[in-house]
Design a protein around this motif. Structure first.
Motif, PDB file in Angstrom:
ATOM      1  N   ALA A  40      -1.806  -0.950  -3.253  1.00 55.58           N
ATOM      2  CA  ALA A  40      -3.038  -0.489  -2.575  1.00 55.58           C
ATOM      3  C   ALA A  40      -4.006   0.233  -3.347  1.00 55.58           C
ATOM      4  CB  ALA A  40      -2.257   0.712  -1.864  1.00 55.58           C
ATOM      5  N   TYR A  41      -3.620   0.502  -4.742  1.00 57.52           N
ATOM      6  CA  TYR A  41      -4.772   0.906  -5.537  1.00 57.52           C
ATOM      7  C   TYR A  41      -5.614  -0.290  -5.731  1.00 57.52           C
ATOM      8  CZ  TYR A  41      -7.407   3.075  -9.465  1.00 57.52           C
ATOM      9  OH  TYR A  41      -8.363   3.401 -10.083  1.00 57.52           O
ATOM     10  N   GLY A  42      -4.854  -1.511  -6.114  1.00 59.49           N
ATOM     11  CA  GLY A  42      -5.423  -2.551  -6.537  1.00 59.49           C
ATOM     12  C   GLY A  42      -6.393  -3.199  -5.454  1.00 59.49           C
TER      13      GLY A  42
ATOM     14  N   SER B 109     -12.039  -3.810  -2.969  1.00 61.52           N
ATOM     15  CA  SER B 109     -12.952  -3.632  -1.732  1.00 61.52           C
ATOM     16  C   SER B 109     -13.674  -2.460  -1.908  1.00 61.52           C
ATOM     17  CB  SER B 109     -11.769  -4.129  -0.652  1.00 61.52           C
ATOM     18  OG  SER B 109     -10.815  -2.588  -0.503  1.00 61.52           O
ATOM     19  N   GLU B 110     -13.080  -1.422  -2.698  1.00 59.29           N
ATOM     20  CA  GLU B 110     -13.528  -0.181  -2.609  1.00 59.29           C
ATOM     21  C   GLU B 110     -13.780   0.450  -1.121  1.00 59.29           C
ATOM     22  OE1 GLU B 110     -17.487  -0.216  -4.244  1.00 59.29           O
ATOM     23  OE2 GLU B 110     -17.075  -0.809  -6.214  1.00 59.29           O
ATOM     24  N   ASN B 111     -12.595   0.256  -0.370  1.00 59.97           N
ATOM     25  CA  ASN B 111     -12.399   0.963   0.900  1.00 59.97           C
ATOM     26  C   ASN B 111     -11.299   2.067   0.771  1.00 59.97           C
ATOM     27  OD1 ASN B 111     -12.239   1.609   3.666  1.00 59.97           O
ATOM     28  ND2 ASN B 111     -11.766  -0.705   4.264  1.00 59.97           N
ATOM     29  N   SER B 112     -11.735   3.242   1.047  1.00 62.35           N
ATOM     30  CA  SER B 112     -10.639   4.291   0.729  1.00 62.35           C
ATOM     31  C   SER B 112      -9.578   4.237   1.820  1.00 62.35           C
ATOM     32  CB  SER B 112     -11.317   5.753   0.841  1.00 62.35           C
ATOM     33  OG  SER B 112     -11.967   5.882   1.943  1.00 62.35           O
ATOM     34  N   THR B 113      -9.768   3.611   2.905  1.00 61.81           N
ATOM     35  CA  THR B 113      -8.866   3.491   4.114  1.00 61.81           C
ATOM     36  C   THR B 113      -7.609   2.874   3.497  1.00 61.81           C
ATOM     37  OG1 THR B 113     -10.721   3.164   5.645  1.00 61.81           O
ATOM     38  CG2 THR B 113      -8.659   2.704   6.407  1.00 61.81           C
ATOM     39  N   ILE B 114      -7.724   1.912   2.545  1.00 64.77           N
ATOM     40  CA  ILE B 114      -6.558   1.219   2.030  1.00 64.77           C
ATOM     41  C   ILE B 114      -5.391   2.390   1.406  1.00 64.77           C
ATOM     42  CG2 ILE B 114      -5.937  -0.371   0.531  1.00 64.77           C
ATOM     43  CD1 ILE B 114      -7.997  -1.957   1.011  1.00 64.77           C
ATOM     44  N   LEU B 115      -6.081   3.255   0.737  1.00 66.31           N
ATOM     45  CA  LEU B 115      -5.249   4.183   0.122  1.00 66.31           C
ATOM     46  C   LEU B 115      -4.452   5.324   1.131  1.00 66.31           C
ATOM     47  CD1 LEU B 115      -7.385   5.389  -3.124  1.00 66.31           C
ATOM     48  CD2 LEU B 115      -5.275   3.709  -2.896  1.00 66.31           C
ATOM     49  N   SER B 116      -5.409   5.486   2.081  1.00 70.88           N
ATOM     50  CA  SER B 116      -4.830   6.447   3.245  1.00 70.88           C
ATOM     51  C   SER B 116      -3.640   5.692   4.102  1.00 70.88           C
ATOM     52  CB  SER B 116      -5.967   6.731   4.335  1.00 70.88           C
ATOM     53  OG  SER B 116      -6.879   7.749   3.585  1.00 70.88           O
TER      54      SER B 116
END
Length: 214
Positions: free
Chosen positions: A78-80, A85-92
């Protein structure tokens, strides 16, 4: 109650064991066995009386190392994606999916204990205890049980053995209506199944002798 020395693997049960439990507290024994893949299993046997016995097969508990490895792999992936993409939604989403997947695994998949309780005057009860604490219970009346056998099947290109309960056809009692496998999750090897099978046959024989006696 004094502890008794453990019997060797595959050694047949003696006639004295059920007699010692008569009229007293349950006698409990534990032995180590292996599953079909070589993993360790523990078989606990409780003798309440000559007509009531319980068998519990315990699988290894969830490994903290495996849990940590899977969690780290998901979060690193997810961090990769976040770095690209610099989309914080991916981490959440990764955190949510990890927690949801863990809860689902503990509640619906990971079984810690499988128990078989057999009482000649009542029936056979199968209980699956999940890691989350949930229990799944199945009960068969003794009148519907035809026999308990060890069957064989092909699993992953090899022959394995499993214990199963044969249920009578309600219309044709001499016919078999259903075959119910026991210890499906643990999949113990033949030496463990023989220990349970012998005790089940003793109780079934006792039940048939009692039902036919005047």
């Amino acid at each position: 109650m004094e502890e008794e020395p453990a019997r060797g693997r595959g050694e047949p049960a003696t006639e004295e064991e059920p007699a010692r439990g008569r009229g007293g507290p349950a006698m409990e024994e534990e032995q180590s066995f292996s599953d079909i893949c070589g993993g360790r299993l523990a078989l606990q046997r409780r003798y309440y009386s000559p007509s009531c016995r319980e068998f519990c097969v315990s699988s290894p508990r969830l490994s903290l190392r495996s849990l940590t490895a899977v969690t780290c792999a998901v979060w690193l992936a997810a961090y990769g994606l976040f770095a690209l993409s610099e989309n914080s939604t991916i981490l959440s989403a990764a955190i949510f999916v990890t927690l949801l997947g863990l809860l689902g695994y503990l509640h619906f998949v990971k079984i810690d204990h499988e128990t078989l309780l057999i009482i000649d005057s009542l029936g056979i009860q199968m209980t699956s205890s999940y890691a989350s604490g949930k229990e799944s219970i199945t009960f068969f009346e003794m009148d519907s049980v035809k026999d308990v056998i060890i069957n064989e099947a092909i699993y992953m290109q090899k022959v394995i053995y499993y214990l199963c309960i044969l249920l009578k056809d309600p219309v044709e009692p001499h016919e078999i209506a259903q075959v119910v496998p026991v210890f499906q999750n643990a999949k113990p090897r033949l030496d463990c199944l023989i220990e349970v099978y012998r005790s089940c046959q003793e109780i079934l024989a006792h039940q048939k002798a009692t039902s036919t006696s005047p």
